[in-house]
Write a protein that holds these residues in place. Sequence first.
Motif, PDB file in Angstrom:
ATOM      1  N   MET A   1      68.714  84.431  35.582  1.00  0.00           N
ATOM      2  CA  MET A   1      69.115  83.125  35.093  1.00  0.00           C
ATOM      3  C   MET A   1      68.842  83.094  33.596  1.00  0.00           C
ATOM      4  N   GLU A   2      69.819  82.642  32.857  1.00  0.00           N
ATOM      5  CA  GLU A   2      69.711  82.670  31.399  1.00  0.00           C
ATOM      6  C   GLU A   2      68.598  81.784  30.886  1.00  0.00           C
ATOM      7  N   SER A   3      68.677  80.483  31.097  1.00  0.00           N
ATOM      8  CA  SER A   3      67.591  79.604  30.654  1.00  0.00           C
ATOM      9  C   SER A   3      67.536  78.414  31.588  1.00  0.00           C
ATOM     10  N   LEU A   4      66.353  77.892  31.716  1.00  0.00           N
ATOM     11  CA  LEU A   4      66.137  76.743  32.577  1.00  0.00           C
ATOM     12  C   LEU A   4      66.120  75.485  31.732  1.00  0.00           C
ATOM     13  N   ASP A   5      66.868  74.480  32.162  1.00  0.00           N
ATOM     14  CA  ASP A   5      66.810  73.208  31.448  1.00  0.00           C
ATOM     15  C   ASP A   5      65.742  72.335  32.106  1.00  0.00           C
ATOM     16  N   ALA A   6      65.581  71.134  31.589  1.00  0.00           N
ATOM     17  CA  ALA A   6      64.521  70.236  32.076  1.00  0.00           C
ATOM     18  C   ALA A   6      64.702  69.900  33.552  1.00  0.00           C
ATOM     19  N   ILE A   7      65.915  69.746  33.995  1.00  0.00           N
ATOM     20  CA  ILE A   7      66.154  69.412  35.406  1.00  0.00           C
ATOM     21  C   ILE A   7      65.811  70.610  36.289  1.00  0.00           C
ATOM     22  N   ASP A   8      66.213  71.810  35.884  1.00  0.00           N
ATOM     23  CA  ASP A   8      65.847  73.014  36.652  1.00  0.00           C
ATOM     24  C   ASP A   8      64.327  73.117  36.778  1.00  0.00           C
ATOM     25  N   ASP A  28      66.559  62.775  44.501  1.00  0.00           N
ATOM     26  CA  ASP A  28      65.955  61.515  44.053  1.00  0.00           C
ATOM     27  C   ASP A  28      64.810  61.776  43.078  1.00  0.00           C
ATOM     28  N   ARG A  29      64.000  62.773  43.370  1.00  0.00           N
ATOM     29  CA  ARG A  29      62.831  63.044  42.523  1.00  0.00           C
ATOM     30  C   ARG A  29      63.204  63.572  41.140  1.00  0.00           C
ATOM     31  N   VAL A  30      64.335  64.296  41.064  1.00  0.00           N
ATOM     32  CA  VAL A  30      64.707  64.893  39.769  1.00  0.00           C
ATOM     33  C   VAL A  30      65.818  64.119  39.057  1.00  0.00           C
ATOM     34  N   GLY A  31      66.283  63.033  39.672  1.00  0.00           N
ATOM     35  CA  GLY A  31      67.262  62.183  39.019  1.00  0.00           C
ATOM     36  C   GLY A  31      68.686  62.699  39.052  1.00  0.00           C
ATOM     37  N   LEU A  32      69.057  63.361  40.151  1.00  0.00           N
ATOM     38  CA  LEU A  32      70.432  63.839  40.322  1.00  0.00           C
ATOM     39  C   LEU A  32      71.011  63.261  41.599  1.00  0.00           C
ATOM     40  N   SER A  33      72.319  63.347  41.734  1.00  0.00           N
ATOM     41  CA  SER A  33      72.922  63.056  43.031  1.00  0.00           C
ATOM     42  C   SER A  33      72.814  64.335  43.878  1.00  0.00           C
ATOM     43  N   PRO A  34      72.937  64.223  45.195  1.00  0.00           N
ATOM     44  CA  PRO A  34      72.692  65.377  46.072  1.00  0.00           C
ATOM     45  C   PRO A  34      73.557  66.610  45.795  1.00  0.00           C
ATOM     46  N   SER A  35      74.820  66.432  45.521  1.00  0.00           N
ATOM     47  CA  SER A  35      75.705  67.591  45.356  1.00  0.00           C
ATOM     48  C   SER A  35      75.324  68.466  44.154  1.00  0.00           C
ATOM     49  N   PRO A  36      75.150  67.901  42.956  1.00  0.00           N
ATOM     50  CA  PRO A  36      74.721  68.747  41.830  1.00  0.00           C
ATOM     51  C   PRO A  36      73.323  69.334  42.035  1.00  0.00           C
ATOM     52  N   CYS A  37      72.462  68.604  42.722  1.00  0.00           N
ATOM     53  CA  CYS A  37      71.111  69.113  42.995  1.00  0.00           C
ATOM     54  C   CYS A  37      71.198  70.357  43.871  1.00  0.00           C
ATOM     55  N   LEU A  38      71.979  70.281  44.937  1.00  0.00           N
ATOM     56  CA  LEU A  38      72.136  71.426  45.840  1.00  0.00           C
ATOM     57  C   LEU A  38      72.751  72.612  45.102  1.00  0.00           C
ATOM     58  N   ARG A  39      73.718  72.350  44.240  1.00  0.00           N
ATOM     59  CA  ARG A  39      74.351  73.413  43.458  1.00  0.00           C
ATOM     60  C   ARG A  39      73.316  74.113  42.575  1.00  0.00           C
ATOM     61  N   ARG A  40      72.452  73.333  41.945  1.00  0.00           N
ATOM     62  CA  ARG A  40      71.417  73.920  41.085  1.00  0.00           C
ATOM     63  C   ARG A  40      70.411  74.743  41.902  1.00  0.00           C
ATOM     64  N   PRO A 147      42.845  76.381  44.432  1.00  0.00           N
ATOM     65  CA  PRO A 147      43.773  77.041  45.354  1.00  0.00           C
ATOM     66  C   PRO A 147      45.058  77.447  44.638  1.00  0.00           C
ATOM     67  N   GLN A 148      45.820  78.283  45.319  1.00  0.00           N
ATOM     68  CA  GLN A 148      47.093  78.689  44.729  1.00  0.00           C
ATOM     69  C   GLN A 148      47.844  77.438  44.320  1.00  0.00           C
ATOM     70  N   SER A 149      48.329  77.447  43.103  1.00  0.00           N
ATOM     71  CA  SER A 149      49.002  76.273  42.572  1.00  0.00           C
ATOM     72  C   SER A 149      50.376  76.662  42.041  1.00  0.00           C
ATOM     73  N   PRO A 150      51.202  75.665  41.750  1.00  0.00           N
ATOM     74  CA  PRO A 150      52.544  75.977  41.236  1.00  0.00           C
ATOM     75  C   PRO A 150      52.482  76.844  39.984  1.00  0.00           C
ATOM     76  N   LEU A 151      53.434  77.729  39.855  1.00  0.00           N
ATOM     77  CA  LEU A 151      53.548  78.529  38.637  1.00  0.00           C
ATOM     78  C   LEU A 151      53.886  77.624  37.470  1.00  0.00           C
ATOM     79  N   PRO A 152      53.334  77.904  36.311  1.00  0.00           N
ATOM     80  CA  PRO A 152      53.756  77.142  35.130  1.00  0.00           C
ATOM     81  C   PRO A 152      55.180  77.550  34.772  1.00  0.00           C
ATOM     82  N   ILE A 153      56.009  76.606  34.536  1.00  0.00           N
ATOM     83  CA  ILE A 153      57.407  76.906  34.230  1.00  0.00           C
ATOM     84  C   ILE A 153      57.578  76.825  32.723  1.00  0.00           C
TER      85      ILE A 153
END
Length: 156
Positions: A1-8, A28-40, A147-153
């Motif tokens: 993946m080339e670069s991640l934007d704020a939504i990614d 809902d959590r990332v501020g997108l509608s379902p279709s573009p979210c699923l695509r991402r 404990p294991q935590s999310p990777l820093p993005i």
Amino acid sequence: MESLDAIDRRILLELQRDGRLTNQELADRVGLSPSPCLRRVRLLQESGVIERYAAVLSQDALGLPITAFARLTLISHGSAVVDEVEERLRTIPEVVEAYLLAGDDDYLVKIVIQSFAAYEDLLRRELRSIPALASIKTTFAFAVTKPQSPLPIPPR
């Protein structure tokens, strides 16, 4: 993946926190509608940024309260020796992580197990039977302080 934007980055953070989110909840959590979210999400999966989904299990609830970190040193570093050691480590279910190191030791191996007696048995039966090992140094963890935590993005 080339670069991640704020939504990614928000998608990745939310999925690391809870991989069972429905697409609608994630959108809902990332501020997108379902279709573009699923695509991402699909693009993140296809590009290899998202490798897999898994459940995080409780060692204690499974009767595996002992965590050991073993530092392994090899007798030699030939390709065949390294391949053999790594293959053997992959076959031991109690070895849940193994890292190739730079420095004095060659591998750091995380082991989860039922008891100290079970660790001693594993040491005798599995680890010491690997002929390429020169030494095994073990440290036992008393508690998990983080404990294991999310990777820093990383930002762009």
